[in-house]
Write an enzyme that holds these catalytic residues in place. Sequence first.
Site, PDB file in Angstrom:
ATOM      1  N   CYS A  76       0.755  -1.251   0.018  1.00 46.98           N
ATOM      2  CA  CYS A  76       0.016   0.153  -0.309  1.00 46.98           C
ATOM      3  C   CYS A  76       0.482   0.744   0.173  1.00 46.98           C
ATOM      4  O   CYS A  76       1.449   2.084   1.185  1.00 46.98           O
ATOM      5  CB  CYS A  76      -1.208   0.193   2.052  1.00 46.98           C
ATOM      6  SG  CYS A  76      -2.176   1.819   1.553  1.00 46.98           S
ATOM      7  N   LEU A  77       1.060   1.425  -0.963  1.00 41.29           N
ATOM      8  CA  LEU A  77       1.795   2.879  -1.295  1.00 41.29           C
ATOM      9  C   LEU A  77       1.352   4.494  -2.618  1.00 41.29           C
ATOM     10  O   LEU A  77       1.202   3.323  -3.720  1.00 41.29           O
ATOM     11  CB  LEU A  77       3.167   2.412  -1.907  1.00 41.29           C
ATOM     12  CG  LEU A  77       4.355   3.293  -1.671  1.00 41.29           C
ATOM     13  CD1 LEU A  77       5.009   4.097  -0.286  1.00 41.29           C
ATOM     14  CD2 LEU A  77       5.852   2.812  -2.233  1.00 41.29           C
TER      15      LEU A  77
END
Lengths: 192, 316
Positions: free
Chosen positions: A88-89
Amino acid sequence: MIDFSRVQKELQDCDKDKDASGIRVCPKSDSLTRLTGTIPGPIGTPYEGGTFQIDITIPDGYPFEPPKMQFSTKVWHPNISSQSGAICLDVLKDQWSPALTLKTALVSIQALLSAPEPKDPQDAVVAEQYMKNYQVFVSTARYWTETFAKNSSLDEKVKRLVEMGFGDAQVRTALESSGGDENVALEKLCSG
Amino acid sequence: MISDSITNASATAAPSARDFGKKKRTNRTAKLKQSKLGLRREQWLSQVAMVNKGGKEEMDANRKPGSEKSDQRDRPVVNLDGHQRGEEDDNNSGANRHESFMESLSNSPNSILSGMNSIPNFSSSSSSGSGGSCSGNITEEEDADDDGCLDDWEAIADALAADDEKHEKENPPEFSEEHEHENIQQSACESDVAVSRKQKSNQAWRPDDELRPQGLPNLGKQRSSPVMNFHYSSVAVPSSCPICYEDLDLTDSNFLPCPCGFRLCLFCHKTICDGDGRCPGCRKPYERNTVKVETSVQGGGLTIRLARSSSMFCRS
């Protein structure tokens, strides 16, 4: 249509300073659509000393679309799925810019390892542990690094399994059939 | 003719050097650091040569000239601001001052002469490095704090007040009008004899010396000094598109689609506009309505403006 010339040049650029950055990108096949990135765990974190592999898939729209990246090495981190390795970036999603490269994306992932964002979690269990019981989180993350992100030689694995009470030949067969994964081999040994 | 050019140049810049002394002082520390980096390298190079000749005595003996040379190097950097302001002054009310300085110059022909002598010396600052003669002084400065460094400089400046007068007159031409550069180069050639004598006495590199390290600056390099390069880099055009890594052609390099200054080729720009239309450099959306105008009109206008500003920078 993928811009292979750009990918090719990125690989060359990344190869030039791989010793300084510690970041590598290698093609999995000749097609250059599937690559493997390698980043060292940041120093001063529970991931220190580990080497993390990241599966990279280049989409058709690259570099106007972000590359798809996920950890193939298991990581204990609030923003990385402990099951699938999904990351999750923001720069891999809506904040991607064509001016970024595979290497800068990997650097961003490396930065994510040193600076978790538990308020925007990918793995809720890890994030909760990070928030409520930080010490346990650190030791778990370190254990996962030791177990999954450090390349120990086959002999060391054999030695560890033999110490558990299995026969040498039996252990080697199990490790071979599990592709060198110590835990899978252990499960096989226990079940069979 | 030669002396004319020098009087002009010095007359425009000399008032600024005094009027804006305070401002210069505040800038000086920062700018000293920049120029020191370059200096240190030169010194190291020339020091090696010095050690080979075993001229330790000369180092002490030459310390004084060396220190004034370091002033010379720093000064053009400092004068950048002052000189621009000085030009403004001249436009407004500088006429009187102008005359007074002309007078002072004509009253002291010696200063002009000495100025002429040391201009070429400055231009080939390899020679001004003069075989480690200034090394002692400079390394001290580097070791000291910023304040200490400033004090040192001022002490030297006071001690060499007379010399400084001359330097103030000889330095500005370095950054003055283009044709004055040519004049100075001429004068440099004409007073070559004096220079070579001076260089011999300082054990410096002659421009045509075989052993002269290539890294040492000459007049050509001096004009594109580190400070200038620094400013140019902020407006530099990349040679290839950062998106597709293809070379930028003339149209591409004149194309500035976003106020953030991020450049890319027209193909990549179109692809982005077909998609989310955000600038890769700052992630802000391109202004779609003005983009087309910018490509045809504003793009060209911007280039001209950039070219103009850079040429102004050369003069100032």
